[in-house]
Every structure is written in C-alpha cells, then in structure tokens.
Design a protein around this motif. Structure first.
Motif, PDB file in Angstrom:
ATOM      1  N   ALA A   1      13.607  -4.054 -13.075  1.00  0.00           N
ATOM      2  CA  ALA A   1      13.231  -2.715 -12.622  1.00  0.00           C
ATOM      3  C   ALA A   1      12.552  -2.775 -11.254  1.00  0.00           C
ATOM      4  CB  ALA A   1      12.311  -2.060 -13.645  1.00  0.00           C
ATOM      5  N   VAL A   2      11.727  -3.816 -11.057  1.00  0.00           N
ATOM      6  CA  VAL A   2      11.051  -3.955  -9.766  1.00  0.00           C
ATOM      7  C   VAL A   2      12.076  -4.196  -8.669  1.00  0.00           C
ATOM      8  CG1 VAL A   2       9.473  -5.413  -8.430  1.00  0.00           C
ATOM      9  CG2 VAL A   2       8.880  -4.747 -10.771  1.00  0.00           C
ATOM     10  N   LEU A   3      13.006  -5.108  -8.906  1.00  0.00           N
ATOM     11  CA  LEU A   3      14.024  -5.385  -7.889  1.00  0.00           C
ATOM     12  C   LEU A   3      14.900  -4.168  -7.636  1.00  0.00           C
ATOM     13  CD1 LEU A   3      15.182  -9.019  -8.760  1.00  0.00           C
ATOM     14  CD2 LEU A   3      13.759  -8.253  -6.859  1.00  0.00           C
ATOM     15  N   ARG A   4      15.240  -3.419  -8.689  1.00  0.00           N
ATOM     16  CA  ARG A   4      16.071  -2.223  -8.528  1.00  0.00           C
ATOM     17  C   ARG A   4      15.368  -1.215  -7.630  1.00  0.00           C
ATOM     18  NH1 ARG A   4      20.471  -1.368  -7.699  1.00  0.00           N
ATOM     19  NH2 ARG A   4      21.039  -2.745  -9.392  1.00  0.00           N
ATOM     20  N   ARG A   5      14.061  -1.000  -7.863  1.00  0.00           N
ATOM     21  CA  ARG A   5      13.320  -0.046  -7.025  1.00  0.00           C
ATOM     22  C   ARG A   5      13.293  -0.483  -5.576  1.00  0.00           C
ATOM     23  NH1 ARG A   5       8.043   0.910 -10.456  1.00  0.00           N
ATOM     24  NH2 ARG A   5       7.199   0.355  -8.441  1.00  0.00           N
ATOM     25  N   HIS A   6      13.116  -1.781  -5.349  1.00  0.00           N
ATOM     26  CA  HIS A   6      13.116  -2.281  -3.965  1.00  0.00           C
ATOM     27  C   HIS A   6      14.499  -2.150  -3.353  1.00  0.00           C
ATOM     28  CE1 HIS A   6       9.068  -3.917  -3.196  1.00  0.00           C
ATOM     29  NE2 HIS A   6       9.004  -3.962  -4.516  1.00  0.00           N
ATOM     30  N   ALA A   7      15.531  -2.437  -4.134  1.00  0.00           N
ATOM     31  CA  ALA A   7      16.901  -2.319  -3.629  1.00  0.00           C
ATOM     32  C   ALA A   7      17.232  -0.880  -3.261  1.00  0.00           C
ATOM     33  CB  ALA A   7      17.891  -2.838  -4.684  1.00  0.00           C
ATOM     34  N   GLU A   8      16.578   0.062  -3.931  1.00  0.00           N
ATOM     35  CA  GLU A   8      16.820   1.479  -3.666  1.00  0.00           C
ATOM     36  C   GLU A   8      15.886   2.041  -2.596  1.00  0.00           C
ATOM     37  OE1 GLU A   8      16.452   3.139  -7.571  1.00  0.00           O
ATOM     38  OE2 GLU A   8      18.432   2.391  -8.187  1.00  0.00           O
ATOM     39  N   GLY A   9      15.126   1.150  -1.930  1.00  0.00           N
ATOM     40  CA  GLY A   9      14.330   1.580  -0.790  1.00  0.00           C
ATOM     41  C   GLY A   9      12.846   1.768  -1.051  1.00  0.00           C
ATOM     42  N   PHE A  10      12.374   1.395  -2.220  1.00  0.00           N
ATOM     43  CA  PHE A  10      10.940   1.515  -2.502  1.00  0.00           C
ATOM     44  C   PHE A  10      10.143   0.692  -1.502  1.00  0.00           C
ATOM     45  CE2 PHE A  10       7.167  -0.434  -4.453  1.00  0.00           C
ATOM     46  CZ  PHE A  10       6.422   0.698  -4.718  1.00  0.00           C
ATOM     47  N   SER A  11       9.078   1.279  -0.993  1.00  0.00           N
ATOM     48  CA  SER A  11       8.165   0.564  -0.102  1.00  0.00           C
ATOM     49  C   SER A  11       6.774   0.581  -0.711  1.00  0.00           C
ATOM     50  CB  SER A  11       8.122   1.216   1.278  1.00  0.00           C
ATOM     51  OG  SER A  11       7.067   0.658   2.044  1.00  0.00           O
ATOM     52  N   PRO A  12       6.187  -0.585  -0.964  1.00  0.00           N
ATOM     53  CA  PRO A  12       4.833  -0.606  -1.533  1.00  0.00           C
ATOM     54  C   PRO A  12       3.790  -0.059  -0.565  1.00  0.00           C
ATOM     55  CG  PRO A  12       5.549  -2.819  -0.972  1.00  0.00           C
ATOM     56  CD  PRO A  12       6.726  -1.918  -0.759  1.00  0.00           C
ATOM     57  N   ARG A  13       4.156   0.135   0.685  1.00  0.00           N
ATOM     58  CA  ARG A  13       3.216   0.687   1.667  1.00  0.00           C
ATOM     59  C   ARG A  13       3.208   2.217   1.667  1.00  0.00           C
ATOM     60  NH1 ARG A  13       5.101  -4.014   3.464  1.00  0.00           N
ATOM     61  NH2 ARG A  13       3.644  -5.507   4.334  1.00  0.00           N
ATOM     62  N   ASP A  14       4.216   2.823   1.012  1.00  0.00           N
ATOM     63  CA  ASP A  14       4.304   4.278   0.939  1.00  0.00           C
ATOM     64  C   ASP A  14       3.586   4.744  -0.327  1.00  0.00           C
ATOM     65  OD1 ASP A  14       4.913   6.949   0.977  1.00  0.00           O
ATOM     66  OD2 ASP A  14       7.096   6.672   1.087  1.00  0.00           O
ATOM     67  N   LEU A  15       2.281   4.941  -0.206  1.00  0.00           N
ATOM     68  CA  LEU A  15       1.471   5.289  -1.367  1.00  0.00           C
ATOM     69  C   LEU A  15       1.829   6.653  -1.941  1.00  0.00           C
ATOM     70  CD1 LEU A  15      -2.021   3.950  -0.227  1.00  0.00           C
ATOM     71  CD2 LEU A  15      -0.263   2.797  -1.566  1.00  0.00           C
ATOM     72  N   ASP A  16       2.184   7.599  -1.084  1.00  0.00           N
ATOM     73  CA  ASP A  16       2.559   8.929  -1.578  1.00  0.00           C
ATOM     74  C   ASP A  16       3.781   8.846  -2.481  1.00  0.00           C
ATOM     75  OD1 ASP A  16       0.485  10.200  -0.221  1.00  0.00           O
ATOM     76  OD2 ASP A  16       1.700  10.497   1.587  1.00  0.00           O
ATOM     77  N   ALA A  17       4.782   8.081  -2.064  1.00  0.00           N
ATOM     78  CA  ALA A  17       5.999   7.942  -2.867  1.00  0.00           C
ATOM     79  C   ALA A  17       5.706   7.231  -4.184  1.00  0.00           C
ATOM     80  CB  ALA A  17       7.073   7.185  -2.082  1.00  0.00           C
TER      81      ALA A  17
END
Length: 135
Positions: free
Chosen positions: A1-17
């Motif tokens: 799930a973590v890799l999927r979110r990153h593959a879909e553009g998740f950025s840990p620096r985007d706190l709002d998202a």
C-alpha cells in the motif's frame, strides 16, 4: 500500500494531502528550543556527562565508545528533559534518564561480547553503575 501510494504520486512533504495539520507553529518550536537551551548545567553535572562518556570507552565489552558529538547530544537531551519537567537546571537523574535512548545506537560492541550475549543496554547500565554521581 505504501509503494502504491508513492507510485500514484504521494509526497510525504505534502502535509495537506496527507490530512495532517500543524499542532504548533514554527515560532513556538523555536521558542521551545531557546527555552530548553537556556536550562542551566552545573560544572559537576558537565563533569558527570564526561565521566560517563569516558566509561563507555573503558568497558571491556566496547570496541568503540561514544564520541564527543554523542556526549553533546546527551547534554542537549537532558536539557530538554529537564525543561519539559519544569526544572531550571539539569540533574544527574535527567542525564541518566536520557542516556540509553541517546547513546544506545552510538556504541559498537566487541564482536566477542556480542557473541556472549552482551547488549548495549547492559553496558550502559554498567557505565551508570560505575560512574560516581555528583551530589
């Protein structure tokens, strides 16, 4: 799930998202840092921290004891712990409380000691027991 979110553009620096909101401001963090840095330290407690560091280097189970940088990290952690408790100065108890979490990863045991089951935590307990506590 973590890799999927990153593959879909998740950025840990985007706190709002990520759905996170700050609980303190940058100014509040800086004020806390200044307040903790202002906690005083008596010379005998400074000497105690140095004695503890030297004891890590004398332990027969230790290949590499703590460095001067680790020693300053322990001092800073003890100051923060004292500040959080409302103390104007650090005590040996503050130093002892923060010693294991601050130094646990900064000591290299001798390979033979590791094979015998010696742990860093047991070495640090020995260090505290062997070091004279200022009164």
């Amino acid at each position: 799930a973590v890799l999927r979110r990153h593959a879909e553009g998740f950025s840990p620096r985007d706190l709002d998202a990520a759905g996170l909101a700050p609980v303190v401001t940058v100014d509040e963090i800086h004020a806390a840092q200044r307040a903790a840095a202002a906690v005083s330290v008596a010379d005998d407690v400074l000497g105690y921290v140095v004695d503890l560091a030297q004891a890590t280097r004398r332990s027969p189970s230790v290949q590499l004891g703590v460095s001067p940088r680790a020693t300053t990290a322990l001092l800073a952690a003890a100051k923060v712990w004292a500040w959080l408790g409302g103390y104007p100065a650090i005590t040996p108890d503050h130093v002892q409380t923060m010693l294991v979490p601050t130094w646990r990863h900064r000591i290299r045991l001798r390979p033979d000691a590791e094979l015998e089951g010696v742990s860093v935590d047991s070495v640090l307990a020995w260090v505290v027991q062997q070091t004279r506590v200022p009164v």
